[in-house]
Design an enzyme around this catalytic site. Structure first.
Site, mmCIF file in Angstrom:
data_model
loop_
_atom_site.group_PDB
_atom_site.id
_atom_site.type_symbol
_atom_site.label_atom_id
_atom_site.label_comp_id
_atom_site.label_asym_id
_atom_site.label_seq_id
_atom_site.Cartn_x
_atom_site.Cartn_y
_atom_site.Cartn_z
ATOM 1 N N THR A 235 -59.733 32.391 -46.890
ATOM 2 C CA THR A 235 -58.681 33.399 -46.786
ATOM 3 C C THR A 235 -58.106 33.748 -48.155
ATOM 4 O OG1 THR A 235 -56.369 33.607 -46.084
ATOM 5 C CG2 THR A 235 -57.210 31.397 -46.194
ATOM 6 N N ASP A 236 -57.573 34.957 -48.277
ATOM 7 C CA ASP A 236 -56.916 35.349 -49.530
ATOM 8 C C ASP A 236 -55.659 34.515 -49.792
ATOM 9 O OD1 ASP A 236 -55.261 36.452 -47.568
ATOM 10 O OD2 ASP A 236 -55.278 38.492 -48.388
ATOM 11 N N TYR B 236 -50.805 25.568 -44.465
ATOM 12 C CA TYR B 236 -52.048 26.215 -44.026
ATOM 13 C C TYR B 236 -52.914 26.594 -45.227
ATOM 14 C CZ TYR B 236 -55.152 30.108 -42.844
ATOM 15 O OH TYR B 236 -56.243 30.940 -42.747
HETATM 16 P P1 NAD Z 1 -58.259 31.149 -34.564
HETATM 17 O O1 NAD Z 1 -57.075 30.242 -34.698
HETATM 18 O O2 NAD Z 1 -58.142 32.349 -33.690
HETATM 19 O O3 NAD Z 1 -59.504 30.305 -34.028
HETATM 20 C C1 NAD Z 1 -59.821 29.037 -34.518
HETATM 21 C C2 NAD Z 1 -60.916 28.438 -33.628
HETATM 22 O O4 NAD Z 1 -61.274 27.163 -34.183
HETATM 23 C C3 NAD Z 1 -60.481 28.185 -32.178
HETATM 24 O O5 NAD Z 1 -61.475 28.615 -31.287
HETATM 25 C C4 NAD Z 1 -60.304 26.675 -32.115
HETATM 26 O O6 NAD Z 1 -60.559 26.126 -30.818
HETATM 27 C C5 NAD Z 1 -61.313 26.200 -33.144
HETATM 28 N N1 NAD Z 1 -60.960 24.905 -33.732
HETATM 29 C C6 NAD Z 1 -59.767 24.529 -34.258
HETATM 30 N N2 NAD Z 1 -59.826 23.253 -34.680
HETATM 31 C C7 NAD Z 1 -61.088 22.828 -34.434
HETATM 32 C C8 NAD Z 1 -61.770 21.608 -34.669
HETATM 33 N N3 NAD Z 1 -61.156 20.539 -35.219
HETATM 34 N N4 NAD Z 1 -63.079 21.519 -34.340
HETATM 35 C C9 NAD Z 1 -63.727 22.579 -33.767
HETATM 36 N N5 NAD Z 1 -63.113 23.734 -33.486
HETATM 37 C C10 NAD Z 1 -61.811 23.871 -33.827
HETATM 38 O O7 NAD Z 1 -58.655 31.545 -36.045
HETATM 39 P P2 NAD Z 1 -59.173 32.940 -36.631
HETATM 40 O O8 NAD Z 1 -58.003 33.804 -36.899
HETATM 41 O O9 NAD Z 1 -60.290 33.413 -35.802
HETATM 42 O O10 NAD Z 1 -59.724 32.468 -38.052
HETATM 43 C C11 NAD Z 1 -61.062 31.981 -38.182
HETATM 44 C C12 NAD Z 1 -61.300 31.563 -39.632
HETATM 45 O O11 NAD Z 1 -61.111 32.680 -40.485
HETATM 46 C C13 NAD Z 1 -60.345 30.476 -40.117
HETATM 47 O O12 NAD Z 1 -61.078 29.593 -40.935
HETATM 48 C C14 NAD Z 1 -59.310 31.237 -40.938
HETATM 49 O O13 NAD Z 1 -58.774 30.431 -41.963
HETATM 50 C C15 NAD Z 1 -60.161 32.363 -41.502
HETATM 51 N N6 NAD Z 1 -59.433 33.624 -41.797
HETATM 52 C C16 NAD Z 1 -58.638 34.187 -40.838
HETATM 53 C C17 NAD Z 1 -57.988 35.385 -41.136
HETATM 54 C C18 NAD Z 1 -57.129 36.077 -40.105
HETATM 55 O O14 NAD Z 1 -56.475 37.082 -40.429
HETATM 56 N N7 NAD Z 1 -57.090 35.631 -38.846
HETATM 57 C C19 NAD Z 1 -58.143 35.993 -42.387
HETATM 58 C C20 NAD Z 1 -58.975 35.369 -43.332
HETATM 59 C C21 NAD Z 1 -59.614 34.190 -43.019
#
Ligand code: NAD
Ligand code: TYD
Length: 337
Positions: free
Chosen positions: A126-127, A151
């Protein structure tokens, strides 16, 4: 090609799995997801029976569980690692689950993938690892990491472990750092789905502080396309920023949403600020644009209208999350969360 996607039952992961099944007919997917509060089987209900897809309920902190997947389902060609604790406000309540999943879990996954001879590991970051910007400038790939929340600090930790795996063992790792995503299936604790679902329920839209914090919003499918490009064409050991070139203050997002939903401006209610609230994020994504030819394709107005429409038409999806009944279903089917 056989790939492991982690976190495929979450917001971005579910879009990624669906997109790969639709666009990459040669790829089989094993989705490793622990089904935490953020995971939802409904997110992939439409493809759950696809013979090219399977879900394994395993935490990335469970080394024997992961080893069994890589041994029994192998050989695995690539890992796309999205599983994470992802919500800043929760990390302010307690950082421990963030360190467990994002730091420890990523290290275990890197080791298991390396020992299994996986050719490529994509670390989805993430940024927010870059910290906060003032009024001008944007993050480039060599901006020093300066995370401010538990986070973002835990995500920076996982990025550094991925980098170290490349430097120490020559493990083929690529890292992406994306700006804020929005779109269907986003858990309604994040700004846009929280505001839409509150608005649809006649509740207020709680705007933190002065509402002038700025985020760079990207439609989720644009992110997913970028992830596939970096997995296949990115250079080992490199970082790729991904962004929408679409900076908006939270107040502007709130105002656009009330107008799209025909609500009065008084629906937007100022509330106390988040602790350590990062002021501004902005991504310079020239590198991925110039080297891999990726571009954001979904205009903000179109993406936001689609998103509002999706939440309007999928009330049952978000109501069961907001009233907690989605967890009852999981408990019956899959035991304790
Ligand atoms: P989310 O919270 O919607 O989903 C996370 C998923 O990971 C869930 O399905 C959860 O069950 C699973 N999970 C959590 N802990 C776990 C574990 N210990 N073992 C296995 N599974 C596990 O997250 P998201 O918004 O879809 O983000 C996905 C990725 O993208 C993350 O790594 C986040 O840091 C990154 N990201 C998100 C954004 C955003 O705007 N949402 C932006 C940039 C990067
Ligand atoms: P969020 O969706 O939690 O993403 P992040 O903190 O990872 O950027 O929040 C986006 C912005 O919206 C952030 O500046 C905090 C703000 N915000 C509110 O003003 N009210 C809210 O209820 C939430 C959840 C966020």
């Amino acid at each position: 090609m056989r790939i492991v996607v982690t976190g495929g039952l979450g917001f971005i992961g579910s879009h990624l799995v669906r997109w790969i099944l639709q666009h990459q007919p040669q790829v089989d997917i094993i989705n490793v997801d622990a089904l935490t509060y953020a995971g939802n089987l409904e997110n992939l209900a439409d493809i759950a029976d696809n013979p090219r897809y399977q879900w394994q309920r395993i935490s990335i902190t469970d080394r024997p569980g992961l080893e069994a997947v890589f041994r029994d389902q192998g050989p695995i060609d690539a890992v796309m690692h999205l599983a994470a604790e992802s919500h800043v406000d929760r990390s302010i309540q307690s950082g421990v689950p963030f360190v467990e999943t994002n730091v420890l879990g990523t290290q275990i996954l890197l080791e298991v993938a390396r020992n299994a001879g996986v050719s490529r590991f994509l670390q989805v970051s993430t940024d927010e690892v870059y910290g906060s910007l003032g009024g001008t400038g944007s993050f480039v790939e060599h901006t020093p990491l300066s995370p401010n929340s538990p986070y973002s600090a835990s995500k920076a930790g996982s990025d550094l472990l991925a980098r170290a795996a490349f430097e120490t063992y020559g493990q083929d790792v690529v890292i992406t750092r994306c700006s804020n995503n929005y779109g269907p299936y986003q858990f309604p604790e994040k700004l846009i789905p929280l505001f839409i679902t509150n608005g649809l329920d006649g509740k207020s839209l709680p705007l933190y502080g002065d509402g002038l914090n700025v985020r760079d919003w990207l439609y989720v499918e644009d992110h997913v396309r970028a992830l596939w490009m970096v997995l296949n064409q990115g250079k080992a050991g490199e970082v790729y920023n991904i962004g929408g070139n679409n900076e908006r203050s939270n107040r502007e997002v709130a105002q656009t949403l009330v107008s799209l939903m025909h609500l009065p401006e008084t629906a937007i209610v100022p509330v106390p600020d988040r602790l350590g609230h990062d002021r501004r994020y902005a991504i310079d994504s020239s590198k991925i644009q110039e080297t891999l030819g990726w571009r954001p394709e979904t205009p903000w107005e179109q993406g936001l209208a689609l998103t509002v429409q999706w939440y309007r038409s999928r009330r049952a999806w978000w109501e069961s999350i907001k009233n907690g009944t989605y967890k009852d279903y999981y408990r019956d089917q899959y035991g304790t969360l």
